[in-house]
Design an enzyme around this catalytic site. Structure first.
Site: not given
Length: 244
Positions: A15, A37, A50, A59-60, A138, A151-152, A234
């Site tokens: 997704q 997952t 296809k 599963d990471l 990010s 997250y940071s 980056t």
């Protein structure tokens, strides 16, 4: 070596951004292996790829699972030329309320899995003297954000990891880079109210949010021959929200 003769592995390809990246790679003639997952996620990957690739469950959070699944891929004679570390999660909370699990899960998926995924493909890349490793970072890894210490930290950690790995394999024909998105259209942003949306938008000089396609375009570029002299970098795709 032409990009269309390659095999790419994209984590979290069922997704959003991962799906967009996988589709664009397949449109370039690249065989794509995507991870999810869930069984339904794998079905989604198989449906849109296809004949251009396939999906498999990974599963990471489970390092043993990563090693086992990647060993299976190699045994099937798939040699990964392009690794896209796209999968990532958030589990927001203030530090005083953040549980050990909230910290550990984000670090495992966003940072530790990148170590294991990169390690699982790096030997074959060195042997071929060719490889592309591109990871989704990010802007929060540079700016920080209240309630996103886990997250940071995970996204900041990627910066040092990629610079160090880039130095280790620079003479082996392998490039290692990060694409760092800012505020982009996702299922999450659809749920923002008007006040929240305008607050985010006020931080962006271009006064619009980005799209998954714009992020994917940067990933495709770094995966191509046109980016063969770019490593340890980056690429910020954020409409001017953060400038270096």
């Amino acid at each position: 070596m032409k990009i269309e003769k390659k095999t790419a592995l994209v984590t979290g390809a069922n997704q959003g951004l991962g799906k967009e990246i996988a589709i664009k790679l397949s449109q370039k003639g690249i065989q794509v292996i995507g991870t999810s997952t869930t069984v339904d996620g794998v079905k989604t990957i198989n449906k849109y790829l296809k004949k251009n690739g396939f999906g498999f469950i990974l599963d990471l959070k489970d390092t043993d699972s990563i090693l086992e699944k990647m060993k299976e891929i190699c045994q099937k004679k798939y040699s990964i030329d392009i690794l896209i570390n796209n999968a990532g999660i958030t589990s927001d909370n203030l530090l005083v309320y953040m549980s050990n699990k909230e910290w550990e899960n984000v670090i495992k998926i966003n940072l530790t899995s990148v170590f294991y995924m990169s390690k699982s493909v790096i030997r074959s890349m060195i042997k071929k003297r060719y490889g592309r490793i591109v990871t989704i970072g990010s802007v929060i890894g540079y700016l920080g954000n209240r309630g996103q210490i886990n997250y940071s930290a995970s996204k900041s950690g990627l910066i040092g990891f990629h610079k160090s790995l880039a130095l280790e394999v620079a003479q082996k024909g392998i490039t290692v880079n990060i694409v760092s998105p800012g505020f982009i259209k996702t299922n999450l942003t659809k749920n923002l109210n008007v006040f929240q949306y305008k607050k985010h938008l006020s931080k962006i000089p271009m006064k619009r949010i980005g799209t998954a396609e714009e992020i994917a375009n940067a990933v495709i570029f770094l995966s191509s021959e046109k980016a063969s002299y770019i490593t340890g970098q980056t690429i910020h795709v954020n409409g001017g929200m953060y400038m270096t």
